[in-house]
Structures are given as structure tokens and as C-alpha cells.
Design a protein around this motif. Structure first.
Motif, PDB file in Angstrom:
ATOM      1  N   GLY A 158       0.844  -1.194   0.000  1.00 61.94           N
ATOM      2  CA  GLY A 158       0.000   0.000   0.000  1.00 61.94           C
ATOM      3  C   GLY A 158       0.875   1.237   0.000  1.00 61.94           C
ATOM      4  O   GLY A 158       2.068   1.183  -0.326  1.00 61.94           O
ATOM      5  N   ASN A 159       0.292   2.372   0.350  1.00 61.34           N
ATOM      6  CA  ASN A 159       1.068   3.604   0.440  1.00 61.34           C
ATOM      7  C   ASN A 159       2.113   3.480   1.542  1.00 61.34           C
ATOM      8  O   ASN A 159       1.935   2.727   2.514  1.00 61.34           O
ATOM      9  N   TYR A 160       3.178   4.256   1.417  1.00 61.42           N
ATOM     10  CA  TYR A 160       4.237   4.217   2.418  1.00 61.42           C
ATOM     11  C   TYR A 160       3.790   4.907   3.706  1.00 61.42           C
ATOM     12  O   TYR A 160       2.932   5.790   3.692  1.00 61.42           O
ATOM     13  N   PHE A 161       4.385   4.482   4.813  1.00 58.98           N
ATOM     14  CA  PHE A 161       4.027   5.007   6.129  1.00 58.98           C
ATOM     15  C   PHE A 161       4.800   6.287   6.431  1.00 58.98           C
ATOM     16  O   PHE A 161       5.903   6.502   5.927  1.00 58.98           O
ATOM     17  N   LYS A 162       4.221   7.115   7.295  1.00 56.89           N
ATOM     18  CA  LYS A 162       4.872   8.324   7.789  1.00 56.89           C
ATOM     19  C   LYS A 162       4.873   8.282   9.315  1.00 56.89           C
ATOM     20  O   LYS A 162       3.845   7.993   9.931  1.00 56.89           O
ATOM     21  N   TRP A 163       6.048   8.577   9.909  1.00 53.59           N
ATOM     22  CA  TRP A 163       6.217   8.486  11.359  1.00 53.59           C
ATOM     23  C   TRP A 163       5.930   9.825  12.025  1.00 53.59           C
ATOM     24  O   TRP A 163       6.222  10.886  11.472  1.00 53.59           O
ATOM     25  N   SER A 164       5.406   9.758  13.251  1.00 56.29           N
ATOM     26  CA  SER A 164       5.311  10.961  14.080  1.00 56.29           C
ATOM     27  C   SER A 164       6.695  11.302  14.618  1.00 56.29           C
ATOM     28  O   SER A 164       7.600  10.459  14.625  1.00 56.29           O
ATOM     29  N   HIS A 165       6.867  12.521  15.116  1.00 57.20           N
ATOM     30  CA  HIS A 165       8.204  13.000  15.489  1.00 57.20           C
ATOM     31  C   HIS A 165       8.820  12.223  16.638  1.00 57.20           C
ATOM     32  O   HIS A 165      10.035  12.132  16.763  1.00 57.20           O
ATOM     33  N   ASP A 166       7.977  11.633  17.524  1.00 56.53           N
ATOM     34  CA  ASP A 166       8.468  10.971  18.737  1.00 56.53           C
ATOM     35  C   ASP A 166       8.373   9.454  18.679  1.00 56.53           C
ATOM     36  O   ASP A 166       8.531   8.783  19.706  1.00 56.53           O
ATOM     37  N   ASP A 167       8.110   8.889  17.512  1.00 54.60           N
ATOM     38  CA  ASP A 167       8.028   7.428  17.295  1.00 54.60           C
ATOM     39  C   ASP A 167       6.791   6.789  17.923  1.00 54.60           C
ATOM     40  O   ASP A 167       6.668   5.563  17.901  1.00 54.60           O
ATOM     41  N   LYS A 168       5.869   7.578  18.481  1.00 52.24           N
ATOM     42  CA  LYS A 168       4.700   6.964  19.121  1.00 52.24           C
ATOM     43  C   LYS A 168       3.715   6.413  18.102  1.00 52.24           C
ATOM     44  O   LYS A 168       3.011   5.442  18.376  1.00 52.24           O
ATOM     45  N   TYR A 169       3.667   7.021  16.928  1.00 56.60           N
ATOM     46  CA  TYR A 169       2.676   6.623  15.930  1.00 56.60           C
ATOM     47  C   TYR A 169       3.316   6.571  14.546  1.00 56.60           C
ATOM     48  O   TYR A 169       4.296   7.257  14.268  1.00 56.60           O
ATOM     49  N   PHE A 170       2.726   5.752  13.701  1.00 58.79           N
ATOM     50  CA  PHE A 170       3.029   5.796  12.277  1.00 58.79           C
ATOM     51  C   PHE A 170       1.726   5.555  11.535  1.00 58.79           C
ATOM     52  O   PHE A 170       0.833   4.852  12.027  1.00 58.79           O
ATOM     53  N   ALA A 171       1.589   6.185  10.384  1.00 59.87           N
ATOM     54  CA  ALA A 171       0.293   6.186   9.702  1.00 59.87           C
ATOM     55  C   ALA A 171       0.494   6.120   8.199  1.00 59.87           C
ATOM     56  O   ALA A 171       1.553   6.472   7.670  1.00 59.87           O
ATOM     57  N   ARG A 172      -0.560   5.671   7.517  1.00 59.72           N
ATOM     58  CA  ARG A 172      -0.568   5.733   6.062  1.00 59.72           C
ATOM     59  C   ARG A 172      -1.995   5.952   5.582  1.00 59.72           C
ATOM     60  O   ARG A 172      -2.967   5.656   6.280  1.00 59.72           O
ATOM     61  N   MET A 173      -2.079   6.456   4.372  1.00 58.22           N
ATOM     62  CA  MET A 173      -3.359   6.840   3.790  1.00 58.22           C
ATOM     63  C   MET A 173      -3.824   5.774   2.810  1.00 58.22           C
ATOM     64  O   MET A 173      -3.036   5.203   2.061  1.00 58.22           O
ATOM     65  N   SER A 174      -5.098   5.491   2.854  1.00 61.40           N
ATOM     66  CA  SER A 174      -5.731   4.650   1.840  1.00 61.40           C
ATOM     67  C   SER A 174      -7.021   5.357   1.420  1.00 61.40           C
ATOM     68  O   SER A 174      -7.240   6.514   1.792  1.00 61.40           O
ATOM     69  N   GLU A 175      -7.843   4.716   0.688  1.00 60.46           N
ATOM     70  CA  GLU A 175      -9.032   5.374   0.147  1.00 60.46           C
ATOM     71  C   GLU A 175      -9.959   5.850   1.260  1.00 60.46           C
ATOM     72  O   GLU A 175     -10.487   5.057   2.045  1.00 60.46           O
ATOM     73  N   ASP A 176     -10.112   7.162   1.371  1.00 58.13           N
ATOM     74  CA  ASP A 176     -11.045   7.814   2.304  1.00 58.13           C
ATOM     75  C   ASP A 176     -10.732   7.555   3.776  1.00 58.13           C
ATOM     76  O   ASP A 176     -11.614   7.699   4.630  1.00 58.13           O
ATOM     77  N   LYS A 177      -9.499   7.196   4.101  1.00 55.49           N
ATOM     78  CA  LYS A 177      -9.170   7.007   5.515  1.00 55.49           C
ATOM     79  C   LYS A 177      -7.665   7.069   5.728  1.00 55.49           C
ATOM     80  O   LYS A 177      -6.874   6.866   4.801  1.00 55.49           O
ATOM     81  N   ILE A 178      -7.290   7.383   6.972  1.00 55.99           N
ATOM     82  CA  ILE A 178      -5.896   7.352   7.409  1.00 55.99           C
ATOM     83  C   ILE A 178      -5.821   6.392   8.589  1.00 55.99           C
ATOM     84  O   ILE A 178      -6.484   6.597   9.612  1.00 55.99           O
ATOM     85  N   SER A 179      -5.020   5.348   8.449  1.00 52.70           N
ATOM     86  CA  SER A 179      -4.857   4.348   9.505  1.00 52.70           C
ATOM     87  C   SER A 179      -3.637   4.713  10.339  1.00 52.70           C
ATOM     88  O   SER A 179      -2.533   4.840   9.807  1.00 52.70           O
ATOM     89  N   ILE A 180      -3.850   4.887  11.643  1.00 56.43           N
ATOM     90  CA  ILE A 180      -2.790   5.299  12.561  1.00 56.43           C
ATOM     91  C   ILE A 180      -2.502   4.137  13.506  1.00 56.43           C
ATOM     92  O   ILE A 180      -3.426   3.603  14.135  1.00 56.43           O
ATOM     93  N   TYR A 181      -1.232   3.760  13.617  1.00 52.34           N
ATOM     94  CA  TYR A 181      -0.825   2.634  14.451  1.00 52.34           C
ATOM     95  C   TYR A 181       0.043   3.134  15.597  1.00 52.34           C
ATOM     96  O   TYR A 181       0.833   4.058  15.434  1.00 52.34           O
ATOM     97  N   GLU A 182      -0.122   2.487  16.744  1.00 47.29           N
ATOM     98  CA  GLU A 182       0.550   2.918  17.973  1.00 47.29           C
ATOM     99  C   GLU A 182       1.666   1.945  18.319  1.00 47.29           C
ATOM    100  O   GLU A 182       1.487   0.729  18.260  1.00 47.29           O
ATOM    101  N   THR A 183       2.827   2.476  18.644  1.00 47.29           N
ATOM    102  CA  THR A 183       3.946   1.640  19.064  1.00 47.29           C
ATOM    103  C   THR A 183       3.909   1.467  20.578  1.00 47.29           C
ATOM    104  O   THR A 183       3.337   2.306  21.288  1.00 47.29           O
ATOM    105  N   PRO A 184       4.488   0.370  21.124  1.00 45.32           N
ATOM    106  CA  PRO A 184       5.217  -0.678  20.403  1.00 45.32           C
ATOM    107  C   PRO A 184       4.354  -1.826  19.895  1.00 45.32           C
ATOM    108  O   PRO A 184       4.845  -2.697  19.211  1.00 45.32           O
ATOM    109  N   GLY A 185       3.070  -1.838  20.248  1.00 43.41           N
ATOM    110  CA  GLY A 185       2.234  -2.967  19.858  1.00 43.41           C
ATOM    111  C   GLY A 185       1.862  -2.987  18.395  1.00 43.41           C
ATOM    112  O   GLY A 185       1.435  -4.020  17.871  1.00 43.41           O
TER     113      GLY A 185
END
Length: 660
Positions: free
Chosen positions: A278-305
Motif C-alpha cells: 500500500g502507500n508508504y508510512f509516515k512516522w510521528s516525530h516521537d516514534d509513538k505513531y506511524f500512519a498511512r493513507m488509503s481510500e477515504d481514511k488514514i490508519s494510525i498505528y501505535e507503538t510498540p504494539g
């Protein structure tokens, strides 16, 4: 089937026909074996205590968790032990279809937020068996010998900069020596496979990306191997901004869809999760989150899980793009409008998902967002349709986020913008703009004032294509075609120097903003491979030519630990620090001059020794010279007679009759 493998006995009165009798004899003769392993069983703890009326619902929820996306895991059965009141104990046993899915199931659901108050704890049955076999008598473990870890910041105690180069199959790392004729080699590595290298954002790690196989990370003064991350078909990797994680990705030509991306913990080397293509991920400045965009939504994932934040994505129709703030967990999202609805920019704060700002934009064709490096400003380059819809006009909308109330400055462009670049750690920006298709352009510099946007200078009729700001701000290199370079001071609005590096492929500033490197890569050019290091004013410090030269990268530095007050105090006492470092530089020059003097003395001594040998040989050959001279004893070079001899040679002769 019974647990102790006793044969099954069927009374003859219950038999209906001979076929059942034959089956009974076969079962008695060959009883079905009980599996001697439970490697495909996991224990799920942290579940709610429920009665029989909610048991099926709980089982279905668990099955949906395991069989759902991402990484669905087939579940054969889930069983719940119950007490005398038919209530569960808060844990369950899940039997998976395949024993190979156990590790994936543990990664997927261990520490999984089942509800607002409950988190699952998932363990393998095999781990439980190991715990049951632990000896009740305590035996103290053997303590291994202490081995100190590599100091990943050892190089920061030296005020020199480091850089790495790649040529052929060799990687070399150097100390930059501005006062010496040549840089100092630190280490050298050769790899007989296709690879590239990459520094981590703070310079703690040095990564070798071996295409198709793995990433190897090294660090410390001995450049020891820290960890290795293997992924079949690997093509590239990205460090998280704070160097806690690394994300690897496969080549776009791969056929793998489900495990295209992989997130790894750098310290432990463990893979945290796979993600599909899919689209490439983009990290938040403090490594807590990384996210990527797909059709009509942005999926945000939380570290470390690496689980989806709050189990749901941010949903917006017609999402065009998003960018993390480089200084806070704020996400800027641009939503493209439709015929009857305007476009708009929204700023979302995470993890609360609170919208802290929204700005509507009308008649938008395209929009490009760019954050200033400290997150104080956000620029939008907006291309709008005119009323006729046949042309577009461009404007820049600059949002000031450093104040409590977000303000906006609008800059209208009368010609075509070619490039916009923020000054790092500052409030200036530069724009390259000009008539559409024109080879010559203008370069303008602006500054965000307290009350309004300030225009400093426009340099007209320039041959400019790129702007390269110093990481410390104030200075910028204006790059033109064919490698032309202009070193510009944006504070004094004056050109400090000009230069040229023909066929230049890229330009990189060192972290201090004192030196800048231009290089020609064999990936982009067929000849003149090598690099040139300049001062910030444009003076050449080093020039190195290397065949099959590919890449040059300065070693980054971590963020300063000094407060704004401490940095201000240093600036006020800059003359004292300058005198101190000048003394150190003079000392280095003294060492260099002393080394040159010693080399000159060595060459002079070598010359004197050689001349002494020649004189001794000359003296030993005196008798031979007397014999050659017919008994003459003199060695005086002036003791001779001059004899003149005339030789006539006919050069040309011609006979010719003359008419008188």
C-alpha cells in the motif's frame, strides 16, 4: 477416544449389523492415538467473566479478532473452563489450525485492548508447560561475564564531522579535516553484494541495506554489529525519527502482498508486525505513531504494539494528503473538495483526535503542504481555478502555529512558482518563480514577521533550479543547471561566492552548516565521479576523484541538549569561544607545519647522504681517471687546453647558365 488410550468396547446387543461389528473390531485393534503435543494451543487471559448466556457471544468475538484483518489466523476451536455456577474463569484455550500460526497469534493479540478496562495476555501452551516443569527448589542462575555495550555517541566528543562514501564495492568513513590536505580514514568495509548504506536520523547507527536479503546495523567506536533484520526481497528501509524502530519494505516488483512492510524494534531485533502492500508510512516525530493513507481514511498505528489506534481509522472522504508536524503529534490533512463542497485543511491532535483548526479553500485544483522544521509554520501552495475554469492562479497560505491563535498570511504569485523551501530552524523561506517555460527565473526571499509577511529581496533573471538551505539557517546555496553554485547570505542579502561543479548529482550540507559537499554519482553520470567539499562561502576545501563513486552522506548529529537560554549565552560570549577554537586550529596548523618541516629535513638529509656517497666514489676512482688521462695527475676541471678544429661541409651545389 479416552485420555489413557484404552480400547473402546461396544456391547454386541448394540450392534446392528456385521459392518458395525467389523468397525468395532478395527477400532479395538487400532485405537486412535491421542496427540502427544499441544503446540497449536494458546492460553488467552484477561477475558471478562461471563455466564452461559454470553459464552457464545464471547467466543464469536474472539474468533473475529483472530480471523480478521490484518494477518488472519484460522482458529479450530476455543474452550472456556467454567466453575460450578457455569461461569468462566476469565481465560480460555484456543486451538489453532496450524502450529506455525502460534507466534503470529501471540504477536497479534498479546496486550490487545479487548475493552477500555481489559487487555489480553496471550501465551503459548508450550511456555506454560515449561513453567510447570520448573524445579521448586531455587537454583541461582549463572551470571554471565559483563560485557559493556558499544558507546553509540563516542564520536560526539570530537568537534570534527564524519562522512561516509560508497564507491565500487567499498564503503569508507572519514573524519573531515578542513586544515589538513586529506581527510582521515576511520574504517573501511567491502561487500560483494548489491547494497547501499544509510545513517540513522541522529547518527547513532550505520545501516548496510543488502538488496534482496537484509539490513545490518553497526555502531560504536569499533563499528560492531548491533543487529540484523532479514526479509526476503528487501529493497529499502526507513528509520523512525527517534531511532527506536526501523521499517523495511520490499521491491515494487515483488509478488508478495501481505508482508510488504515490516516494523522492527532496533534494540532487540524483533519483528513487531508485517503490513500488506500500500502507500508508504509516515512516522510521528516521537516514534509513538506511524500512519498511512488509503481510500477515504488514514490508519494510525501505535507503538510498540503496532495496533490500530483505538481500533479505528480516521475517516474523511476525498483525502488528498497528510503530513505529521515535526514537533508535536498534530496531523495536517488536506481534503479535496467536490463540485458543491469546498476543499479544506484540518489539523488533528492525537491521540485525542480533536480537531484544533480548520480552513476552507474554494476552487482548488491542487494543494501542496510543507512544514517548517520546528513545526512553527505550515505552508500551503494552492493552485486555484479562475472563474472561467480555463486557467489557474497560485498563492501561498502560511499558517503561524507558534501563537495561541493560529494566524494566516497569504502570498499571491503573479507568475509560476517552481520551488518553495523553508529555512531550517528559522522563519524565512525562499521561492523560485518565473514565467511559464522561461529558462531564466527569479529567486525571492521572505520572512515571517510578528504582524505581517516581510519581503526581503528578489534576485531577477537567475539561472536557478534548487535551493539548499543550511541546517542552521541563514545561508543557502542556489543551484543552477550544469552544476552552477551561488553561495548566498539570506541575513545580509548578499552573494558570498560562486562556483561550479560540472554534472553535479547532489548537494549535502554538514550538520553544523559550516561545510557543504557536492558530488557526481556513477548512478547519474558516466564520468567525473567524485566529490568536492566547500566552505559555506564557497571556498574549496577538498576535491576527491574516485572511479565508480556512488554516494556521499554526512553523519547526522542528535538534537542539541542546550536550552534556548544557554544557546543565547553562548552567542553573547562567541568571541571567547572563537578564540578558544582558533587556538586549537592554530595548534593543528602547528602540527601540520612541524610535520612538513620534518619531512623537508628528512629529504635534505637524504640528499646530503647521497652526495657524500658520490664524493667517496669519485675519490676511489682517482687512479682510474689518471690512467685514462695518460698519467695526468690533476683533477682540476679548469686544467685543460682548448683545441679548435674547423670542419667544412658542402651543403648545396647548383650549376646554372646565365644569358648576358
Amino acid at each position: 477416544m479416552t485420555e489413557n488410550n484404552d480400547p473402546i468396547v461396544i456391547e454386541e446387543a448394540c450392534l446392528v449389523n456385521d459392518e458395525i461389528l467389523e468397525l468395532q473390531k478395527k477400532i479395538q485393534k487400532e485405537p486412535t492415538p491421542v496427540p502427544d503435543t499441544l503446540d497449536n494451543v494458546i492460553i488467552i487471559d484477561g477475558l471478562p467473566v461471563v455466564g452461559p448466556e454470553k459464552l457464545d457471544k464471547l467466543k464469536n468475538i474472539l474468533k473475529r479478532i483472530y480471523t480478521g484483518e490484518p494477518n488472519p489466523i484460522p482458529v479450530k476451536d476455543i474452550r472456556f473452563p467454567v466453575n460450578e455456577k457455569k461461569q468462566t474463569y476469565g481465560y480460555a484455550f484456543a486451538e489453532l489450525e496450524n502450529a506455525g500460526d502460534v507466534d503470529a497469534a501471540v504477536r497479534k493479540t498479546n496486550n490487545y485492548p479487548f475493552s477500555k478496562t481489559l487487555r489480553l495476555t496471550v501465551n503459548r501452551w508450550s511456555d506454560f508447560e515449561k513453567l510447570m516443569q520448573v524445579d521448586e527448589e531455587y537454583n541461582p542462575p549463572s551470571i554471565p561475564e559483563y560485557k559493556p555495550k558499544e558507546d553509540l555517541t563516542w564520536w560526539l566528543s570530537d568537534r570534527r564531522e564524519q562522512y561516509a562514501i560508497l564507491y565500487g564495492k567499498e564503503t569508507e568513513i572519514y573524519w573531515h579535516e578542513p586544515v589538513k590536505p586529506q581527510p582521515s580514514l576511520i574504517t573501511k568495509k567491502s561487500i560483494n553484494e548489491p547494497y547501499v548504506f544509510q545513517w540513522s536520523p541522529y547518527g547513532s547507527y550505520f545501516a548496510f541495506i543488502i538488496r534482496g536479503r537484509r539490513v545490518i546495523i553497526r555502531g560504536g567506536e569499533n563499528w560492531s554489529s548491533i543487529n540484523s533484520y532479514s526479509q526476503h526481497g528487501l529493497d529499502s528501509c526507513v528509520f523512525s525519527p527517534s531511532e527506536n524502530y526501523i521499517m523495511t519494505s520490499l521491491s515494487q516488483n515483488t509478488t508478495s502482498e501481505k508482508e510488504f512492510f515490516a516494523v522492527w524494534d532496533i534494540a532487540s531485533g524483533k519483528k513487531l508486525r508485517n503490513f500488506p502492500r500500500g502507500n508508504y508510512f509516515k512516522w510521528s516525530h516521537d516514534d509513538k505513531y506511524f500512519a498511512r493513507m488509503s481510500e477515504d481514511k488514514i490508519s494510525i498505528y501505535e507503538t510498540p504494539g503496532c495496533a490500530l489506534l483505538d481500533k479505528k481509522s480516521l475517516v474523511f472522504k476525498n483525502i488528498d494528503n497528510f503530513e505529521w508536524s515535526p514537533a508535536s503529534n498534530v496531523m495536517a490533512i488536506f481534503i479535496q473538495g467536490q463540485q458543491n463542497t469546498p476543499s479544506f485543511l484540518t489539523l488533528i491532535e492525537l491521540p485525542s483526535r480533536k480537531e484544533i483548526y480548520r480552513k476552507s479553500l474554494f476552487s482548488v485544483k491542487t494543494c501542496t503542504m510543507k512544514w517548517q522544521s520546528e513545526g512553527k509554520y505550515l505552508s500551503l501552495q494552492v493552485d486555484r481555478y479562475t472563474k472561467s475554469k480555463k486557467a489557474t492562479v497560485t498563492s501561498f497560505e502560511i499558517f503561524n502555529l507558534s501563537e495561541k491563535i493560529i494566524t494566516t498570511e497569504i502570498l499571491l504569485m503573479n507568475d509560476e512558482p517552481r520551488l518553495f523551501e523553508w529555512e531550517p530552524s528559522g522563519n524565512r523561506f525562499g521561492i523560485i518563480h518565473g514565467a511559464k517555460g522561461a529558462p531564466r527565473v527569479n529567486v525571492s526571499f521572505y520572512q515571517m514577521g510578528k504582524k505581517k509577511l516581510i519581503h526581503h529581496k528578489t534576485m531577477e533573471n537567475k539561472n536557478a533550479k534548487k535551493l539548499f538551505w543550511s541546517p542552521r539557517g541563514s545561508f543557502v546555496v542556489i543551484g543552477g543547471p550544469n552544476g552552477s553554485l551561488e553561495f548566498y547570505n539570506a541575513v545580509l542579502n548578499e552573494t558570498m561566492g560562486e562556483g561550479e561543479h560540472y554534472m553535479v548529482s547532489a548537494l549535502q550540507w554538514d550538520p553544523t552548516g559550516r561545510y557543504v559537499c557536492t558530488y557526481v554519482s556513477a548512478w547519474n553520470a558516466a564520468m567525473e565521479h567524485g566529490y568536492v567539499i566547500h566552505t559555506f562561502k564557497g571556498d574549496v576545501v577538498h576535491k576527491v576523484l574516485k572511479d565508480q563513486f556512488y554516494d556521499f552522506q554526512w553523519r547526522p548529529r542528535p538534537k542539541s541538549l542546550l536550552t534556548d537560554e544557554q544557546e543565547s549565552q553562548i552567542r553573547s560570549n562567541l568571541k571567547e569561544y572563537a578564540a578558544k577554537y582558533k587556538k586549537e586550529d592554530d595548534g593543528q596548523w602547528g602540527v601540520i607545519i612541524d610535520a612538513k618541516y620534518k619531512e623537508q629535513q628528512r629529504l635534505l638529509q637524504e640528499y646530503n647522504d647521497r652526495m657524500r656517497g658520490y664524493k667517496e666514489t669519485y675519490a676511489n676512482q682517482r687512479e682510474d681517471r689518471i690512467a685514462i688521462r695518460g698519467g695526468e695527475l690533476s683533477d682540476d676541471e679548469n686544467d685543460y687546453e682548448t683545441v679548435y678544429t674547423t670542419v667544412e661541409t658542402k651543403v648545396f651545389e647548383k650549376e646554372e647558365e646565365l644569358d648576358f
